[in-house]
Design an enzyme around this catalytic site. Structure first.
Site, PDB file in Angstrom:
ATOM      1  CE  LYS A 189      -1.913   2.419   3.312  1.00 57.61           C
ATOM      2  NZ  LYS A 189      -1.679   3.762   2.748  1.00 57.61           N
ATOM      3  CD  GLU A 265      13.280   3.586   7.972  1.00 58.01           C
ATOM      4  OE1 GLU A 265      13.232   4.504   8.838  1.00 58.01           O
ATOM      5  OE2 GLU A 265      13.291   3.778   6.760  1.00 58.01           O
ATOM      6  CB  CYS A 299      12.896   8.431   8.852  1.00 54.55           C
ATOM      7  SG  CYS A 299      13.618   7.471   7.536  1.00 54.55           S
ATOM      8  CD  GLU A 396      10.450  11.754  12.262  1.00 48.19           C
ATOM      9  OE1 GLU A 396       9.411  11.133  12.527  1.00 48.19           O
ATOM     10  OE2 GLU A 396      11.374  11.287  11.573  1.00 48.19           O
TER      11      GLU A 396
HETATM   12  P1  ADP Z   1       2.835  10.433   8.192  1.00 48.34           P
HETATM   13  O1  ADP Z   1       2.257  10.895   9.485  1.00 48.34           O
HETATM   14  O2  ADP Z   1       4.174  10.966   7.935  1.00 48.34           O
HETATM   15  O3  ADP Z   1       1.909  10.542   7.015  1.00 48.34           O
HETATM   16  P2  ADP Z   1       2.192   7.731   8.734  1.00 48.34           P
HETATM   17  O4  ADP Z   1       2.957   6.852   9.650  1.00 48.34           O
HETATM   18  O5  ADP Z   1       0.869   8.238   9.189  1.00 48.34           O
HETATM   19  O6  ADP Z   1       3.149   8.905   8.372  1.00 48.34           O
HETATM   20  O7  ADP Z   1       1.980   7.028   7.319  1.00 48.34           O
HETATM   21  C1  ADP Z   1       2.862   6.151   6.721  1.00 48.34           C
HETATM   22  C2  ADP Z   1       2.082   5.051   6.043  1.00 48.34           C
HETATM   23  O8  ADP Z   1       1.321   4.363   7.016  1.00 48.34           O
HETATM   24  C3  ADP Z   1       1.071   5.524   5.002  1.00 48.34           C
HETATM   25  O9  ADP Z   1       1.032   4.596   3.942  1.00 48.34           O
HETATM   26  C4  ADP Z   1      -0.225   5.516   5.764  1.00 48.34           C
HETATM   27  O10 ADP Z   1      -1.369   5.364   4.957  1.00 48.34           O
HETATM   28  C5  ADP Z   1      -0.040   4.312   6.647  1.00 48.34           C
HETATM   29  N1  ADP Z   1      -0.858   4.311   7.861  1.00 48.34           N
HETATM   30  C6  ADP Z   1      -1.292   5.369   8.582  1.00 48.34           C
HETATM   31  N2  ADP Z   1      -2.037   4.965   9.633  1.00 48.34           N
HETATM   32  C7  ADP Z   1      -2.068   3.610   9.587  1.00 48.34           C
HETATM   33  C8  ADP Z   1      -2.660   2.593  10.404  1.00 48.34           C
HETATM   34  N3  ADP Z   1      -3.371   2.895  11.492  1.00 48.34           N
HETATM   35  N4  ADP Z   1      -2.459   1.308  10.056  1.00 48.34           N
HETATM   36  C9  ADP Z   1      -1.720   0.977   8.979  1.00 48.34           C
HETATM   37  N5  ADP Z   1      -1.153   1.885   8.165  1.00 48.34           N
HETATM   38  C10 ADP Z   1      -1.311   3.184   8.462  1.00 48.34           C
END
Ligand code: ADP
Length: 497
Positions: A189, A265, A299, A396
């Protein structure tokens, strides 16, 4: 959504067909619920297009396709054939480098020069793992003359991979390379902010000849599609790159579903240490690259800068000048170094941190504001007079914002460097080999750069200490994330127990 390709154009490569469906089983499909979402150009704040949105049901279908491929055609594929497919894919990426880079700049906002660098690294990474595919070996282990023991490095199975928006294609390459080389199948995804380049890439997966279902790429949101991957009962492993907050939820979801294997990561707040004896001009250049590269959206960004007292004043004055001279603007201009932040949400978050820095009493040396009135552009920002407890020194920011602190001794700076819950990267600038090695060995970080920054390579493991993650990506180390080590013990004699 009747048409699964639309006509788009980029300012430098012109018109092209953008796939907008979900890539499942080597076909383009709409989501079961026929949902779509808009993709925004961060330089103009305008809608580029809409793409299909995967929901839980689509994740199920993609997992089904990946499972079928894993149990069937992919198992029967020789390791050399896996290698050839990955090498072909790397060639196709290289052949289409200009388009992939242009789509990346359009969707993510990164400068075209950097985007080309990313795509070239994507080809390098996939080619590197193509090289590994037919070199995955088990062992024979002699224990007893009446027994024959051997181990096999078997693929884990169906892997869920969730990637962020800061390096949309490169993160994809880091994830799929080791997983495919070791014989797994994938449901990946992309981040909802940046789905476009991966969809263009998916066409090359099919063109390279990967069997249907081996690599499925879906666009969708974290709370729905992402969460469905993390808690899916038929996904054997999940690999995630993103925030520490979401990383925790992935680990929890894995624990409460089928205990799928997890690698994470996550975030960082990396210290960049400059000693009195460093070459100051070079150090400034690397410190600048360490924080402002990719608009601070790394990161491993070197966001906490520690400068020894003997050169502190000189360093701050010169670094300020350097930051102010960075070219910020249109990502398609060949001289642009810094484009817009990826989204309005990120822009607001970063501005919130800048406000917090001011309110907590740090000195704003330069920047701190928006650039222009369209697009999510932020001036390169430097704070001084900071304390370890300030929000801008602990959290961060993921933007072009850094803080500089003064230190006296090596012992003191190592302590300061460790005053964080993260441990992804660090850097040391010095001309003394002993200092370089001593400090590098003392720092609790997965990567330490000496007299440079952000020098990542697909052959070098990358990952975090502490709350920066679990496991290592890249290099030979990443293969272990995607294999089960099976022991086989065969009785040779007639003895019974
Ligand atoms: P940012 O805050 O920098 O956007 P995230 O950690 O929220 O970083 O997002 C990184 C990835 O994780 C994206 O592909 C996002 O759709 C996905 N993501 C966000 N929330 C969830 C969740 N609860 N479960 C699984 N994947 C998630």
């Amino acid at each position: 959504m009747s048409n699964l390709f639309i006509d788009l154009k980029t300012p430098i490569t012109g018109p092209y067909k953008q796939p907008i469906g979900l890539f499942i089983n080597n076909e383009w499909v709409e989501g079961v619920e026929k949902k779509t979402f808009e993709v925004i150009n961060p330089s103009t704040e305008e809608v580029i297009c809409s793409v299909a949105e995967a929901t839980e049901k689509d994740v199920d279908i993609a997992v089904g396709a990946a499972r079928k491929a894993f149990e069937g055609v992919w198992r029967k594929t020789t390791t050399q054939q896996r290698s050839i497919l990955l090498l072909k894919l790397a060639d196709l990426v290289e052949k289409n480098l200009d388009l992939l880079a242009a789509v990346e700049s359009l969707d993510n906002g990164k400068s075209i020069t950097m985007a080309k660098g990313d795509v070239s690294a994507v080809a390098g990474c996939i080619r590197y793992y193509g090289g590994w595919a037919d070199k995955i070996e088990g062992k024979t282990i002699d224990i007893d003359p009446d027994m024959f023991h051997y181990t096999r490095q078997e693929p884990i199975g169906v892997c869920g991979q969730i990637i962020p928006w800061n390096f949309p294609l490169l993160m994809l390459a880091w994830k799929i390379g080791p997983a495919l080389a070791t014989g797994n199948t994938i449901v990946l995804k992309t981040a909802e902010q940046t789905p476009l380049s991966a969809l263009v890439f998916a066409q090359y997966v099919k063109e390279a000849g990967f069997p249907a279902g081996v690599l499925n790429i879906i666009s969708g949101f974290g709370k729905t599609a992402g969460a469905a991957i993390a808690s899916h009962m038929d996904i054997d492993k999940v690999a995630f790159t993103g925030s520490t907050l979401v990383g925790r939820s992935i680990l929890k979801a894995a624990a409460s579903s089928n205990l799928k294997k997890v690698t994470l990561e996550l975030g960082g707040k990396s210290p960049n240490i400059v000693f009195n004896d460093a070459d100051i001009e070079k150090a400034i250049s690397w410190v600048n690259f360490g924080i402002y590269y990719n608009h601070g959206q790394c990161c491993c960004a070197g966001s906490r800068i520690y400068v020894q007292e003997g050169i502190y004043d000189k360093f701050v004055a010169a670094f300020k000048k350097r930051a102010e001279s960075n070219k910020v603007g249109d990502p398609f201009h060949p001289e642009t170094f810094q484009g817009p932040q990826v989204s309005k949400l990120q822009y607001d978050r970063i501005m919130g941190y800048i406000e917090a820095g001011k309110q907590e009493g740090a000195t704003l040396e330069t920047g701190g504001g928006r650039l222009g009135d369209k697009g999510y552009f932020i001036q390169p920002t430097i704070f001084t007079n900071v304390t370890s407890k300030m929000k801008i020194m602990q959290e961060e920011i993921f933007g072009p914002v850094c803080a500089i602190a003064k230190f006296r001794t090596e012992e003191e700076v190592i302590q300061l460097a460790h005053d964080t819950s993260y441990g992804l990267a660090a850097a040391v600038h010095t001309n003394d080999l002993n200092t370089a090695i001593r400090v590098s060995n003392s720092l609790r970080a997965g990567t330490v750069w000496v007299n440079c920054y952000n020098m990542l390579h697909h052959a070098l493991p990358f990952g975090g200490y502490k709350e920066s993650g679990i496991g290592r990506e890249l290099g030979e180390a990443a293969l272990a994330n995607y294999t089960q080590n099976k022991s086989v013990a065969i009785r040779l004699g007639d003895a019974i127990f």
